[in-house]
Design a protein around this motif. Structure first.
Motif, PDB file in Angstrom:
ATOM      1  N   GLU A  29       3.223   5.843   3.033  1.00 46.37           N
ATOM      2  CA  GLU A  29       2.001   5.283   2.436  1.00 46.37           C
ATOM      3  C   GLU A  29       2.159   5.136   0.930  1.00 46.37           C
ATOM      4  OE1 GLU A  29      -2.613   6.315   1.377  1.00 46.37           O
ATOM      5  OE2 GLU A  29      -1.377   7.835   2.340  1.00 46.37           O
ATOM      6  N   SER A  30       2.677   6.165   0.278  1.00 49.91           N
ATOM      7  CA  SER A  30       2.868   6.106  -1.178  1.00 49.91           C
ATOM      8  C   SER A  30       3.844   5.003  -1.563  1.00 49.91           C
ATOM      9  CB  SER A  30       3.384   7.446  -1.703  1.00 49.91           C
ATOM     10  OG  SER A  30       2.422   8.442  -1.507  1.00 49.91           O
ATOM     11  N   ARG A  31       4.951   4.938  -0.847  1.00 51.45           N
ATOM     12  CA  ARG A  31       5.967   3.910  -1.136  1.00 51.45           C
ATOM     13  C   ARG A  31       5.384   2.506  -0.919  1.00 51.45           C
ATOM     14  NH1 ARG A  31      10.029   6.548   1.073  1.00 51.45           N
ATOM     15  NH2 ARG A  31       9.623   5.762   3.154  1.00 51.45           N
ATOM     16  N   TYR A  32       4.609   2.344   0.150  1.00 54.25           N
ATOM     17  CA  TYR A  32       3.966   1.057   0.447  1.00 54.25           C
ATOM     18  C   TYR A  32       3.006   0.677  -0.679  1.00 54.25           C
ATOM     19  CZ  TYR A  32       1.498  -2.566   3.068  1.00 54.25           C
ATOM     20  OH  TYR A  32       0.958  -3.756   3.467  1.00 54.25           O
ATOM     21  N   GLY A  33       2.213   1.656  -1.121  1.00 57.75           N
ATOM     22  CA  GLY A  33       1.259   1.384  -2.198  1.00 57.75           C
ATOM     23  C   GLY A  33       1.938   1.025  -3.502  1.00 57.75           C
ATOM     24  N   GLU A  34       3.072   1.670  -3.795  1.00 58.44           N
ATOM     25  CA  GLU A  34       3.777   1.442  -5.055  1.00 58.44           C
ATOM     26  C   GLU A  34       4.605   0.164  -5.049  1.00 58.44           C
ATOM     27  OE1 GLU A  34       6.066   4.997  -5.277  1.00 58.44           O
ATOM     28  OE2 GLU A  34       4.321   6.257  -5.736  1.00 58.44           O
ATOM     29  N   THR A  35       5.010  -0.307  -3.871  1.00 57.18           N
ATOM     30  CA  THR A  35       5.887  -1.474  -3.819  1.00 57.18           C
ATOM     31  C   THR A  35       5.183  -2.702  -3.253  1.00 57.18           C
ATOM     32  OG1 THR A  35       6.776  -0.759  -1.687  1.00 57.18           O
ATOM     33  CG2 THR A  35       7.989  -0.091  -3.652  1.00 57.18           C
ATOM     34  N   VAL A  36       4.780  -2.659  -2.005  1.00 53.26           N
ATOM     35  CA  VAL A  36       4.211  -3.835  -1.345  1.00 53.26           C
ATOM     36  C   VAL A  36       2.805  -4.144  -1.841  1.00 53.26           C
ATOM     37  CG1 VAL A  36       3.548  -4.818   0.885  1.00 53.26           C
ATOM     38  CG2 VAL A  36       5.621  -3.414   0.699  1.00 53.26           C
ATOM     39  N   GLN A  37       1.937  -3.151  -1.848  1.00 54.24           N
ATOM     40  CA  GLN A  37       0.537  -3.401  -2.191  1.00 54.24           C
ATOM     41  C   GLN A  37       0.381  -3.864  -3.639  1.00 54.24           C
ATOM     42  OE1 GLN A  37      -2.096  -0.078  -1.545  1.00 54.24           O
ATOM     43  NE2 GLN A  37      -3.856  -1.405  -1.245  1.00 54.24           N
ATOM     44  N   THR A  38       1.219  -3.416  -4.523  1.00 51.49           N
ATOM     45  CA  THR A  38       1.074  -3.796  -5.940  1.00 51.49           C
ATOM     46  C   THR A  38       1.441  -5.244  -6.209  1.00 51.49           C
ATOM     47  OG1 THR A  38       3.310  -2.972  -6.391  1.00 51.49           O
ATOM     48  CG2 THR A  38       1.466  -1.456  -6.787  1.00 51.49           C
ATOM     49  N   ILE A  39       2.110  -5.903  -5.266  1.00 52.64           N
ATOM     50  CA  ILE A  39       2.463  -7.314  -5.455  1.00 52.64           C
ATOM     51  C   ILE A  39       1.217  -8.152  -5.711  1.00 52.64           C
ATOM     52  CG2 ILE A  39       3.397  -9.358  -4.285  1.00 52.64           C
ATOM     53  CD1 ILE A  39       5.287  -7.472  -2.789  1.00 52.64           C
ATOM     54  N   THR A  40       0.124  -7.822  -5.033  1.00 52.76           N
ATOM     55  CA  THR A  40      -1.104  -8.622  -5.167  1.00 52.76           C
ATOM     56  C   THR A  40      -1.951  -8.199  -6.367  1.00 52.76           C
ATOM     57  OG1 THR A  40      -2.329  -7.123  -3.726  1.00 52.76           O
ATOM     58  CG2 THR A  40      -1.213  -8.986  -2.679  1.00 52.76           C
ATOM     59  N   MET A  41      -1.558  -7.146  -7.059  1.00 52.76           N
ATOM     60  CA  MET A  41      -2.374  -6.624  -8.163  1.00 52.76           C
ATOM     61  C   MET A  41      -2.099  -7.309  -9.503  1.00 52.76           C
ATOM     62  SD  MET A  41      -4.072  -4.310  -6.583  1.00 52.76           S
ATOM     63  CE  MET A  41      -3.998  -3.215  -5.195  1.00 52.76           C
ATOM     64  N   GLY A  42      -0.953  -7.895  -9.653  1.00 54.93           N
ATOM     65  CA  GLY A  42      -0.586  -8.490 -10.939  1.00 54.93           C
ATOM     66  C   GLY A  42      -1.117  -9.909 -11.108  1.00 54.93           C
ATOM     67  N   ASP A  43      -0.695 -10.554 -12.212  1.00 59.36           N
ATOM     68  CA  ASP A  43      -1.135 -11.924 -12.533  1.00 59.36           C
ATOM     69  C   ASP A  43      -0.207 -12.972 -11.929  1.00 59.36           C
ATOM     70  OD1 ASP A  43      -3.207 -10.918 -14.039  1.00 59.36           O
ATOM     71  OD2 ASP A  43      -2.016 -10.840 -15.885  1.00 59.36           O
ATOM     72  N   ASN A  44       0.884 -12.552 -11.311  1.00 58.06           N
ATOM     73  CA  ASN A  44       1.865 -13.494 -10.791  1.00 58.06           C
ATOM     74  C   ASN A  44       1.433 -14.179  -9.503  1.00 58.06           C
ATOM     75  OD1 ASN A  44       3.532 -12.836 -12.906  1.00 58.06           O
ATOM     76  ND2 ASN A  44       4.661 -11.287 -11.738  1.00 58.06           N
ATOM     77  N   TRP A  45       0.439 -13.627  -8.836  1.00 58.71           N
ATOM     78  CA  TRP A  45       0.008 -14.213  -7.557  1.00 58.71           C
ATOM     79  C   TRP A  45      -1.506 -14.297  -7.581  1.00 58.71           C
ATOM     80  CZ3 TRP A  45       1.144 -11.638  -2.157  1.00 58.71           C
ATOM     81  CH2 TRP A  45       0.877 -12.558  -1.128  1.00 58.71           C
ATOM     82  N   SER A  46      -2.011 -15.492  -7.382  1.00 56.77           N
ATOM     83  CA  SER A  46      -3.464 -15.678  -7.378  1.00 56.77           C
ATOM     84  C   SER A  46      -3.836 -16.683  -6.305  1.00 56.77           C
ATOM     85  CB  SER A  46      -3.940 -16.151  -8.763  1.00 56.77           C
ATOM     86  OG  SER A  46      -3.352 -17.385  -9.094  1.00 56.77           O
ATOM     87  N   GLY A  47      -5.083 -16.851  -6.118  1.00 61.43           N
ATOM     88  CA  GLY A  47      -5.571 -17.793  -5.126  1.00 61.43           C
ATOM     89  C   GLY A  47      -5.979 -17.118  -3.838  1.00 61.43           C
ATOM     90  N   VAL A  48      -6.276 -17.974  -2.863  1.00 64.09           N
ATOM     91  CA  VAL A  48      -6.757 -17.497  -1.567  1.00 64.09           C
ATOM     92  C   VAL A  48      -5.711 -16.623  -0.878  1.00 64.09           C
ATOM     93  CG1 VAL A  48      -7.525 -18.211   0.743  1.00 64.09           C
ATOM     94  CG2 VAL A  48      -8.296 -19.478  -1.264  1.00 64.09           C
TER      95      VAL A  48
END
Length: 197
Positions: A26-45
């Motif tokens: 869970e921690s590894r998933y949160g630190e790697t995969v889940q954070t992809i959507t948190m930054g400014d590099n990916w937006s939209g629907v």
């Protein structure tokens, strides 16, 4: 009476270890995969949909940890209850033997004719003493043996007590339906065992 209930404790330890491993994932998933959507590099629907899906996946990892810990607690409870019932069954067997009874390997209690002198045997068989003896297959051994069987059935069958029905067999699609019941179960186990978390 020869069942090794210690295997339940070993299984509980493995489930607790599983909870620890799930926490790492869970921690590894949160630190790697889940954070992809948190930054400014990916937006939209697509980013919004991905964020929702990733959050749901991380929630499943957290829920799996709770479930693994609850299963461990259930196994420890089963060990405690079955060990206690086994001790009571052994005590009932010892009491029956001390009272002049025999106890079969299946727990059937009967009067022990072998202990009688020839005169006592004759009185027992022909003098009415038979009516006052324990009938074959009856006695405290049957009641205690029944308690052990009931406890075992309760641990194995849904609806047989804790955990709530479907809590351990629910699919991820049923997760929301059974989550409240399962969390209630975890709270009652903690209350009985004094565990925190």
């Amino acid at each position: 009476m020869t069942t090794n209930f210690g295997l339940l404790v070993s299984a509980a330890a493995k489930w607790e270890s599983m909870a620890g491993e799930l926490q790492k994932v869970e921690s590894r998933y949160g630190e790697t995969v889940q954070t992809i959507t948190m930054g400014d590099n990916w937006s939209g629907v697509s980013a919004g949909v991905a964020r929702t899906k990733f959050t749901a996946t991380r929630y499943e990892y957290a829920a799996a940890q709770k479930q693994a810990k609850a299963i461990a607690s259930l196994l420890r409870g089963a060990h405690e209850q079955l060990t206690d019932l086994k001790a009571k069954l052994e005590s009932a067997r010892d009491d029956a033997v001390a009272a002049g009874m025999t106890v079969s390997g299946e727990g059937r209690v009967a009067f022990d004719h072998a202990r009688l002198t020839p005169a006592e045997r004759s009185a027992y068989l022909y003098g009415g003493a038979r009516a006052t003896a324990v009938s074959p297959g009856r006695g405290d051994g049957d009641g205690t043996r029944g308690c052990v069987g009931s406890a075992d059935t309760g641990f194995r069958q849904p609806g047989g007590g804790d955990p709530p029905p479907r809590a351990l067999t629910a699919t991820s699609a049923q997760h929301e339906e059974v989550l409240g019941d399962f969390e209630d179960f975890v709270r009652t186990v903690r209350a009985r065992t004094g565990a925190e978390g």
